[in-house]
Design an enzyme around this catalytic site. Structure first.
Site, short mmCIF file in Angstrom:
data_model
loop_
_atom_site.label_atom_id
_atom_site.label_comp_id
_atom_site.label_asym_id
_atom_site.label_seq_id
_atom_site.Cartn_x
_atom_site.Cartn_y
_atom_site.Cartn_z
N ASP A 212 46.21 60.50 24.05
CA ASP A 212 45.72 59.49 24.35
C ASP A 212 44.87 58.46 23.48
O ASP A 212 44.06 58.92 22.68
CB ASP A 212 44.44 59.66 25.30
CG ASP A 212 43.79 58.91 25.94
OD1 ASP A 212 43.99 57.51 25.90
OD2 ASP A 212 42.94 59.08 27.18
N GLU A 238 49.55 57.94 25.74
CA GLU A 238 48.76 57.19 26.93
C GLU A 238 47.71 56.08 26.32
O GLU A 238 47.33 56.38 25.20
CB GLU A 238 47.95 58.38 27.61
CG GLU A 238 46.95 57.89 28.56
CD GLU A 238 46.17 58.78 29.11
OE1 GLU A 238 44.94 58.57 29.52
OE2 GLU A 238 46.36 59.95 29.15
N GLU A 264 44.70 54.45 34.38
CA GLU A 264 43.52 54.73 34.91
C GLU A 264 42.75 53.44 34.93
O GLU A 264 41.67 53.50 35.63
CB GLU A 264 42.87 55.60 33.63
CG GLU A 264 42.51 55.00 32.30
CD GLU A 264 41.76 55.82 31.29
OE1 GLU A 264 40.53 55.69 31.50
OE2 GLU A 264 42.29 56.44 30.64
N HIS A 313 45.14 60.98 36.87
CA HIS A 313 44.02 60.82 35.66
C HIS A 313 42.70 61.31 36.35
O HIS A 313 42.69 61.24 37.37
CB HIS A 313 43.72 59.24 35.44
CG HIS A 313 42.82 59.29 34.24
ND1 HIS A 313 41.60 59.12 34.46
CD2 HIS A 313 42.87 59.39 32.93
CE1 HIS A 313 40.75 58.93 33.59
NE2 HIS A 313 41.61 58.99 32.42
#
Length: 668
Positions: A212, A238, A264, A313
């Site tokens: 991420d 991500e 998200e 998420h």
């Protein structure tokens, strides 16, 4: 089917202090407890912050929801209270999707299908699905069309350690527990991210690893990182670029073999559709705390039409949101894994009455035990914790006024040998007003963990301080807290409800209401107690308002009610349905046989035995010297060493003690 209408919508701002900061240590706090984590742009809190909503219906049924609010949950509360709740009142709660459409229309033309409005709608939507599941007698995943899986696979998100070596060690620890997929929270620079990836990959050869990047890179940097991850066989990348740059994400996704994951920051199917049609996303990550269940299922269907999987998420949402995400993930066909945040899970269960089922490898979509409406048994925990004979322990002091822990241990042993069903500390009979926080912890260290439930009194009249006292009691082993109303402010009924609701929601332990107007000056009529006992987390009430028996009888059919007043009216209270009594602690061996005789149906025998105890019971109710009387009896019985009381309490005079000796001689 019975006509059911929504009668009430309540919201609760929750801010919990975690054992470890989310994603590890932070560089410092700004005003209000918020801070930045460079190079990430987002604002973070040192606490876990959220908003819970409860929707209550005309039949007494209720549902719980939660909206993602990592900072400023007060904003969501205001939106729910001012905009959404009025549109829900009087509606049929089983019409979840029509209600979602109704709520979305309130601000749609003003551009508010996103942002805080959407997050607030998510909280309400989750509560409606929970309520629908209860009304239909089915788990939410069944209402969504059925579960594709009985266990939801998860991946561990975050290795919150400051160095690569420590992250690798933590990854190896997780792998040793069977975990085979992790996500690294990075964005620290391309070379730095790859070094971390390589260190963690070397910790266990079977790990799938995702990164991420927290929106940190521009396109050229993301391409360099992504191509290096292609060579390493990374699981997914991500949030590589700023969340509004669809075109750059499309170019990146087209250039990489590693799937690009986003979602998200999005709230609805329309946002996802644009990204899916542009082929700018390979793995969709809606967050149920921002989409709600209704919209998340619509997003999953849009993604399915583009043959793109959905991995929900999850970041800092607490137990209600986790459970909603588990049911959602169970009902999505192409769902590789649900995000599992160990730091969050350490806190998430604190708002539930039982933990989420499962662990870091998978979670199970069972019917999760949200906080319940009535003061009856906690789900999956059998009978109410507060039941039977629960003496309120005196606090023994040495003659110099310091804690006498050896005497306390003997006092505990005496209770256990007498067959008590629980023990209480810090009540009126305990001189709780004279104890420091450190002494409370020491006392619980002796009393808790002896095989019977422990009730801890909380007398603070400030909401925040009361919550902290409850949390401290929980930390040191208490099972229930006995809570007084906030008497110093001469509260109205609504203030009392707000106080108990906040403490029950945020403290982390079941609450017993202590109805003692002679001491507090706060009358609590039956109608008010009914409202309090409907609050989630409130499990029982201790009635100390004379005459006690009629009040017990008015409540006992629906709630767990106990008596106090040194058991002065215990038989009348038991006759009206009381489930327990909480006297002082000097005569449990004498009272326990009375209660046993009563429970066996021999009421005449119980009354006769109880009558013998009445002089001692009455003597221990004298205002101002009751603490001294309790302790002098314990000294005379050889249980504690000293009858010392702490100022401003007073010792009984010689004549009073002489009369006490006569009473004890008669009992002997």
């Amino acid at each position: 089917m019975l006509q059911v209408k929504i009668e009430r919508v309540d919201t609760f701002v929750v801010k919990l202090v975690p054992p470890e900061a989310y994603l590890g240590a932070h560089p410092g706090e700004a005003e209000g407890g918020y801070f930045l984590r460079p190079p990430w742009r987002s604002l973070y809190s040192s606490r876990f912050e959220t908003v819970l909503t409860r929707i209550t219906c005309s039949d007494g049924s209720y549902g719980w929801g939660e909206g993602l609010a990592p900072v400023a949950p007060e904003v969501l509360k205001e939106i729910i209270d001012r905009l959404l709740a009025p549109a829900l009142l009087g509606q049929d709660p089983r019409r979840v999707r029509p209600l979602w459409t109704r709520l979305g229309g309130l601000m749609r033309e003003r551009g508010h299908l996103v942002g805080h409005q959407a997050d607030a709608m998510a909280a309400v939507d989750i509560a409606l699905w929970d309520l629908a599941g209860k009304l239909h007698g089915a788990p939410v995943h069944a209402l969504l069309g059925g579960a594709f899986r009985d266990e939801v696979p998860t991946y561990v998100s975050g290795l919150p350690r400051p160095t690569d070596a420590e992250r690798a060690a933590l990854a190896a620890e997780w792998a040793g527990r069977g975990v085979r997929a992790v996500k690294l929270h990075l964005g620290n620079g391309v070379e730095e991210d790859l070094a971390t990836y390589d260190a963690v990959a070397a910790a266990h050869p079977g790990l799938r690893i995702a990164i991420d990047a927290h929106w940190a890179y521009d396109l050229s940097q993301a391409l360099r990182l992504g191509r290096a991850l292609d060579e390493r066989g990374a699981w997914f990348l991500e949030a590589p670029l700023v969340p509004e740059d669809l075109a750059a994400h499309r170019e990146l996704a087209a250039a990489l073999a590693t799937p690009v994951a986003v979602g998200e920051a999005m709230r609805n199917r329309y946002e996802f559709r644009a990204w899916l049609e542009a082929r700018a996303v390979d793995l969709c990550q809606p967050d149920v705390g921002r989409t709600g269940i209704t919209e998340a299922m619509a997003i999953a269907e849009v993604a399915a039409a583009h043959h793109v999987p959905v991995a929900p998420h999850h970041s800092v949402g607490l137990g209600v949101m986790v459970a909603a995400g588990v049911h959602l993930a169970a009902a999505i066909e192409a769902m590789p894994a649900l995000e599992y945040q160990p730091g969050t899970m350490a806190v998430a269960d604190r708002v539930l009455t039982a933990p989420i089922a499962g662990g870091p490898r998978q979670l199970r979509p069972v019917r999760h035990p949200w906080p319940r409406r009535r003061g009856r048994p906690l789900p999956d925990r059998g009978a109410p914790v507060s039941r039977g004979l629960i003496p309120v322990l005196a606090t023994p002091f040495h003659p110099d006024g310091t804690l006498d822990l050896p005497s306390l241990r003997r006092l505990v042993d005496f209770q256990l040998e007498s067959g008590v069903d629980g023990m209480a500390v810090f009540g009126f009979a305990s001189e709780g007003f004279a104890l420091t926080a450190a002494e409370r912890a020491e006392i619980l260290g002796v009393v808790a963990g002896n095989g019977v439930p422990v009730v801890a009194g909380v007398g603070s009249t400030g909401t925040l301080d009361a919550i902290e006292q409850v949390r401290a009691a929980a930390e040191h082993g208490a099972d229930v807290v006995m809570l007084l109303p906030p008497y110093l402010v001469k509260p109205s009924g609504s203030q009392v409800i707000d106080f108990f609701g906040a403490v029950a929601a945020e403290g982390g332990l079941p609450v017993m209401i202590q109805d003692a107007p002679a001491q507090t000056g706060v009358p609590m009529p039956v109608s008010l107690l009914v409202e309090l006992l409907k609050l989630e987390g409130v499990e029982s009430v201790k009635i100390e308002t004379q005459p006690t028996a009629p009040k017990v009888g008015a409540l006992a059919a629906d709630f767990a009610v106990l008596g106090g007043q040194n058991a002065l009216f215990v038989l009348e209270e038991y006759a009206r349905g009381a489930v327990g009594t909480m006297p002082a602690c000097e005569f449990p061996d004498l009272l326990a046989p009375v209660l046993s005789t009563w429970s066996e149906g021999d009421r005449a025998g119980a009354r006769a035995a109880f009558t013998r105890l009445l002089p001692l019971i009455r003597y221990g109710l004298q205002p101002g010297i009751a603490w001294s009387i309790h302790k002098h009896v314990l000294v005379r019985r050889g249980i504690i060493a000293s009858a010392t009381v702490r100022p401003p309490a007073l010792d009984a005079d010689a004549a009073t003690l002489a009369w006490l000796d006569d009473i004890l001689d008669d009992l002997a």
